[in-house]
Design a protein around this motif. Structure first.
Motif, PDB file in Angstrom:
ATOM      1  N   ILE B 495      -8.495   5.274   1.114  1.00 44.17           N
ATOM      2  CA  ILE B 495      -7.404   4.473   1.283  1.00 44.17           C
ATOM      3  C   ILE B 495      -6.579   4.450   0.011  1.00 44.17           C
ATOM      4  CG2 ILE B 495      -8.370   2.400   0.325  1.00 44.17           C
ATOM      5  CD1 ILE B 495      -7.215   0.752   3.265  1.00 44.17           C
ATOM      6  N   LEU B 496      -6.817   5.031  -0.904  1.00 42.68           N
ATOM      7  CA  LEU B 496      -6.346   5.036  -2.308  1.00 42.68           C
ATOM      8  C   LEU B 496      -5.937   6.631  -2.443  1.00 42.68           C
ATOM      9  CD1 LEU B 496      -8.142   2.573  -4.649  1.00 42.68           C
ATOM     10  CD2 LEU B 496      -6.128   2.330  -3.325  1.00 42.68           C
ATOM     11  N   GLU B 607       0.041   7.288   0.050  1.00 43.19           N
ATOM     12  CA  GLU B 607       0.701   6.322   1.019  1.00 43.19           C
ATOM     13  C   GLU B 607       0.300   6.488   2.575  1.00 43.19           C
ATOM     14  OE1 GLU B 607       4.593   5.285  -1.492  1.00 43.19           O
ATOM     15  OE2 GLU B 607       4.366   6.998  -0.512  1.00 43.19           O
ATOM     16  N   GLY B 610      -3.187   5.510   3.259  1.00 39.02           N
ATOM     17  CA  GLY B 610      -3.338   4.005   3.173  1.00 39.02           C
ATOM     18  C   GLY B 610      -2.766   3.609   4.720  1.00 39.02           C
ATOM     19  N   ALA B 614      -5.018   1.327   7.096  1.00 35.34           N
ATOM     20  CA  ALA B 614      -4.772  -0.160   7.014  1.00 35.34           C
ATOM     21  C   ALA B 614      -3.853  -0.489   8.141  1.00 35.34           C
ATOM     22  CB  ALA B 614      -4.044  -0.684   5.895  1.00 35.34           C
TER      23      ALA B 614
END
Lengths: 290, 815
Positions: B495-496, B607, B610, B614
């Motif tokens: 996610i990062l 991005e 992520g 998310a």
């Protein structure tokens, strides 16, 4: 590759070591630097019931000058001998030979006394001891005695040391002025046991051999001194032809050089010629030309 | 979705390539150099036992009686196994050729010194070794089978009675009208050669911890295992387990070079674990076990070779007869070393026809294992000596004779008579660079001066092919089925934006984890440190064979880039959805997705990842929200072998020229290497510092084979080289500094144009050193036809030449 079980003792005095060694009820080996014994233990080729480690006895590793003679304690490491200015100055042959022994890691642990007492026929130190008329100071239950190098090496891996004796020190008599020394060995790789090697000393007077000594190793069960050829050199003028003749005679005179996968008996005989010649030539080149 | 793996470095989606193709320091090294890499022997599991193996002291004997009761009764002993347990609980191992495998513990007969006959699991290795001494065993020694030529005679006793012969394979392969080529040739050269046993010597010997779960009937093997998946399949077959119930956890290992066999004693430890009710059992092979009975020995060869040369000094035919002494069984797959030369049989030369008379023979010696190069190094040793024999006889400079016979650079892809296809090359350019680098003309002047002074000074020029990226089809002639070797990688972005790459092979020392990091970092435009490489066990890993046959660099590049491409494809669709455009409008470069010409329309990989993880609610409905993809790469275009074994097998053909100058001391037979120059072409160098390491290491191993290394048996098949005092590996003192240069002709067949280069210089070095020795000995009429050229042998050759005892040089005539 784990050793069979054994007891381990590390006495702090020679007396205590002698007492441990004298016990007939238990088969005991002395441990010096361990560079031959420990592998033999791990392969279970040697299986003493007890090891007596000489490494904790103080003073057994001294290197000292005694009225000109060089006395080296049995537990002095090869590395300390290699690095000793005293050794380099007083016994250049011993110093030079030490650099040929195995590798620094082994010289850090291996000792003079261990090498002598192990008496591997391909080892450098026994031949050097014979070439330099070294004397072995040993101690047993009934006291000390001295053994000449010529009498010390009996046969393959066997010395004149009795089972209850400990080698304390090796004395190298002072060298005569003007002597040159030479050392040559042929190994498969740098640091391996030599297939053949030779240590030589030479003194000249008025351009002729006053005396010379040639001792070979790796070519028989003990160091081999080339007595008849040493005799022959006396009074002769050094020359390439003379050295070639002497070397050839030394090779031919070897009784039965050992053979293994690295060198056949015939090839060892050839290498004996080469190292004899090279060691002698080096010794002559360094001898005082007066 | 079709993916396209870049064929060259410019195809990577980056404007500034920072890692791939650059000298990147290996990420594996800090842990290795500080002693923090956890090797097999560092692992201690709860309740773990230690194994020691009782081995036969005889090369051939009947076991008259075996009694382990005293050993079982010793304190600390938890289990003892014998051949009876092996027969009850396991099957014979697979082998090449097929049917030459056995149970892991001997039955009624032992067939080699070091064969396991019983084993103990105890609280410590020392206790286990003590217990071995309490095992009572009586042997009836039998005459061993030592010499492969004797073994082939009908009256010879048999290594394995059930086989009815000692010939494991006896076949002639003919590629083209070889007889006609030789009949027509004005020059035919014949010689015999001997290559003595050498082999792999990794720093770490083999080891395994085996755990047999008695409830689930699952087997877990941790070990310093080169090809974990293949090893797992083998164990499943041996123990009759479903393949999904064997899990192999390969640990980092201290080198391999082909010597990571270890199957027999792994199986022994598995049996012990089963007998000890599932307690883990650790087996660590000690160095003497490795040298006498491990994966240490390879290539025990007797050659007869013929070369046909026409009036224009073009080589028109090659015949090779090989008798390869494979030892007592075929379990370690040493036979594939006799098959691999098909991948490069005629070397770098345009030789139109060839024949291979191949006899694989069983004797009571250690079974032959693979070794770096896998067989071509001895083949090129003989081919290159033949090239020199021909050149000398025809009074042509050996470099020019080779140039004349090279495959021309416009002939690629080029199919050789034995069926394989070479991808690319410019052999003349490599030769020219090597001659210049070594100052060949200067060496020849030096030689003339030395010869005038009676000194033995020689110059060798040799060239060889390193087949890269193996395929099983290359070994069809020795009974291995199948075509295709998969390598997979799973790339995952968190996610990062941090990247993990899951692979199926352990750290072995060749820098592949660094390569994986280089690829992923340049592809996604991130730092090397943002990439984590995660080795997986065989039940979790993507399909993987791992290192071997100079394949992994190329194969893992294909797998990683393929997985990266799949993620890019998925992210492109995600970004297109978010930016409300079509995927065709999205461009990915330098770690960013954007629309060309549209200011601000840009998203970084982090991005996008992520957002995917998310906000899966924002994604097109058919998109899997994980920024993760697996790709399995295989070499394209591999073919089934025909009846003569011909196939497109190894994908790449790296080439090299070595120029070596030596001086020989006629009194001692010692060879001193005065100059060593290497120029090679292995296509795109993905990490030049790793290629250099491979090159330097394999030159050292080649010099070992040429001058030092040899496993020796006495006339009774007893091994004489059981320690490193007798098996002589050259050290830094014996290896010269190399002069190096390179030529790059990218492979058109591989990801980024790289060629296999992991085995490297050992293909050429023994040939080159022996060419130099023969050149030095030529004025005496002495000839070196055997490796290693030890001082004793060289001296013998000189003596024989002086005595006029060497057989005449081998040019025959066609009467």
């Amino acid at each position: 590759m784990k050793p069979a079980p054994f007891e381990y003792e590390a006495p702090s005095s020679v007396e205590e070591a002698l007492r441990l060694l004298a016990d007939p009820a238990i088969e005991t080996s002395l441990l010096a630097g361990g560079q031959s014994l420990v592998p033999a233990l791990n392969m279970r080729l040697a299986r003493p019931e007890r090891l007596v480690d000489l490494g904790r006895i103080e003073g057994l590793d001294a290197i000292r000058d005694e009225n000109g003679a060089l006395c080296i304690g049995a537990m002095a490491t090869k590395r300390s001998i290699e690095r000793s200015a005293l050794v380099a100055q007083k016994q250049p042959l011993l110093h030079e030979a030490t650099g040929h022994i195995a590798h620094p890691q082994i010289r850090n642990r291996g000792t003079l006394g261990g090498s002598m007492a192990h008496a591997d026929p391909a080892a450098e130190y026994p031949a050097v001891a014979v070439a330099l008329d070294a004397e072995f100071r040993v101690i047993g239950p009934s006291g000390e005695r001295r053994i000449a190098a010529a009498d010390f090496f009996v046969t393959y891996l066997t010395t004149a040391l009795a089972e209850d004796e400990i080698l304390l020190e090796v004395t190298f008599p002072e060298r005569p002025a003007g002597e040159g020394v030479g050392f040559a060995e042929i190994c498969r790789r740098h640091g391996d046991f030599a297939m053949a090697g030779a240590a030589a000393t030479a003194r000249l007077e008025a351009g002729r051999y006053q005396d010379a000594r040639i001792v070979l190793f790796g070519v028989d069960a003990t160091p081999v001194r080339a007595l008849s050829q040493e005799e022959r050199l006396r009074g002769e003028v050094p020359s390439e032809a003379l050295h070639a003749e002497v070397a050839a005679a030394i090779g031919a005179g070897l009784e039965e050089p050992p053979g293994d996968q690295h060198a056949s008996p015939e090839f060892r005989r050839q290498l004996a010629r080469t190292v004899s010649k090279r060691a002698l030539e080096a010794a002559v080149a360094r001898a005082a030309k007066a | 979705m079709a993916i396209e793996i870049p064929k060259n470095l410019d195809g990577l989606p980056t404007s500034q390539r920072r890692f791939v193709g650059r000298r990147v320091r290996r990420r594996e090294d800090p842990a290795l150099l500080t002693g923090r890499t956890e090797f097999l022997d560092d692992i201690k599991l709860p309740r773990m036992l230690h194994c020691a193996v009782l081995r036969s002291p005889f090369p051939r004997a009947r076991i008259e009686s075996l009694d382990v009761t005293a050993a079982e009764a010793l304190p600390g002993v938890e289990a003892v196994v014998t051949g009876e347990d092996a027969r009850r609980w396991s099957h014979p191992a697979a082998s090449s050729p097929d049917g030459w495998g056995g149970h892991c513990l001997a039955g009624d007969e032992v067939r080699l010194v070091g064969e396991p006959v019983a084993a103990v699991a105890a609280q410590s290795r020392a206790a286990a070794e003590d217990a071995l001494e309490a095992i009572e065993i009586e042997y009836e020694p039998l005459d061993p089978i030592v010499d492969p030529f004797e073994a082939m005679k009908p009256e010879s006793p048999l290594v394995d009675e059930a086989k009815g012969t000692n010939k494991m394979l006896d076949r002639v392969f003919t590629w083209g009208d070889v007889d006609a080529a030789f009949d027509a040739a004005p020059h035919v050269f014949r010689e015999s050669f001997r290559w003595n046993r050498v082999g792999a010597n990794p720093t770490e010997t083999f080891g395994a911890i085996c755990e047999w779960d008695p409830m689930s009937l699952e087997l877990t093997v941790r070990g310093s295992i080169q090809s974990a998946s293949h090893f797992g399949l083998g164990r499943a077959a041996v123990f009759g387990l479903p393949s999904n119930k064997v899990n192999v956890i390969a640990t980092p290992h201290g080198g391999s070079f082909g010597g990571r066999g270890g199957t027999r004693c792994t199986d022994v430890a598995c049996l012990l674990s089963r007998k000890a009710e599932g307690r883990p059992v650790k087996w660590i092979e000690d160095r003497m076990e490795y040298l006498t009975a491990g994966g240490s020995q390879a290539w025990d060869r007797h050659y007869e070779v013929e070369l046909a040369v026409d009036a224009d000094a073009k080589v028109t035919g090659l015949r090779v007869k090989l008798v390869d002494d494979l030892g007592a069984n075929g379990e370690p797959y040493g036979a594939i070393c006799a098959a691999k030369p098909l991948a490069a049989f005629t070397g770098p030369y345009a030789i139109p026809v060839a024949a291979y008379d191949l006899k694989l023979v069983a004797t009571n010696k250690l079974p032959s294992s693979p070794y770096r190069g896998m067989g071509p190094p001895p083949h090129f040793f003989v081919l290159e000596q033949m090239m020199d024999i021909a050149a000398r006889s025809l009074a042509i400079d050996p470099a020019e004779f080779r140039r004349k016979n090279f495959i021309p650079k416009d002939a690629f892809p080029y199919t050789i008579p034995s069926g394989n296809e070479y991808d690319s090359g410019d052999y003349e350019q490599v030769l020219d660079r090597a001659l210049e680098l070594a100052d060949y003309a200067g060496l020849r002047r030096q030689q003339a001066e030395a010869r005038a002074a009676g000194r033995l000074f020689g110059v060798g020029v040799a060239s060889a092919i390193e087949p890269g990226v193996f395929d099983w089809n290359a070994y069809a002639i020795v009974g291995l089925p199948g075509t295709g070797v998969p390598e997979g990688a799973t790339v995952n972005i968190d996610i990062l934006g941090m990247i993990s790459v899951r692979v199926g092979f352990a750290m072995e020392g060749q820098g592949q984890y660094t390569l994986v990091s280089q690829l992923a970092a340049d592809y996604f435009g991130c730092e090397l440190e943002a990439v984590r490489v995660v080795p997986m066990d065989t039940q979790s890993a993507p399909p993987s064979f791992g290192p071997g046959g100079s394949r992994l660099g190329v194969a893992i590049t294909g797998a990683v880039l393929g997985a990266c491409e799949k993620i890019r494809g998925k992210m492109t669709r995600v970004v297109a959805g978010l930016m409300q455009t079509e995927p065709e409008n999205i461009v990915f470069r330098d770690g960013k997705f954007g629309i060309p010409g549209v200011e601000g329309a840009s998203m970084s990989v982090a991005e996008v990842a992520g957002t995917m993880l998310a906000r899966s609610d924002l994604l097109p409905p058919d998109i899997d929200p994980r920024p993760e993809a697996t790709h399995v790469w295989t070499a394209a275009g591999r073919t089934e072998p025909d009846a003569q074994g011909r196939a497109k097998s190894y994908l790449t053909a790296a080439q090299s020229v070595h120029v070596v100058a030596v001086e020989i001391d006629p009194e001692t037979g010692q060879t001193e290497i005065l100059r060593y120059a290497v120029v090679d072409d292995c296509g795109t160098r993905l990490n030049p510092v790793v290629v250099q390491g491979q090159l330097e290491g394999s030159v050292a191993q080649g010099i070992g084979a040429a001058l030092y290394e040899e496993y020796v048996y006495d006339d009774d098949a007893q091994p004489l080289t059981t320690t490193y005092m007798d098996y002589l590996i050259p050290t830094v003192n014996e290896i010269p500094e190399l002069l190096r240069d390179e030529v790059v002709t990218p492979s058109p067949f591989t990801p980024l144009g790289a060629k296999g280069c992991g085995e490297g210089a050992i293909h050429t070095t023994p040939a080159a050193v022996l060419c130099a020795i023969n050149d030095a000995l030529a004025p005496l009429g002495a000839r070196a036809r055997e490796v290693p050229a030890t001082p004793n042998r060289v001296w013998n050759w000189i003596q024989e030449a002086g005595d006029g005892n060497q057989t005449p040089q081998g040019e025959g005539s066609n009467g």
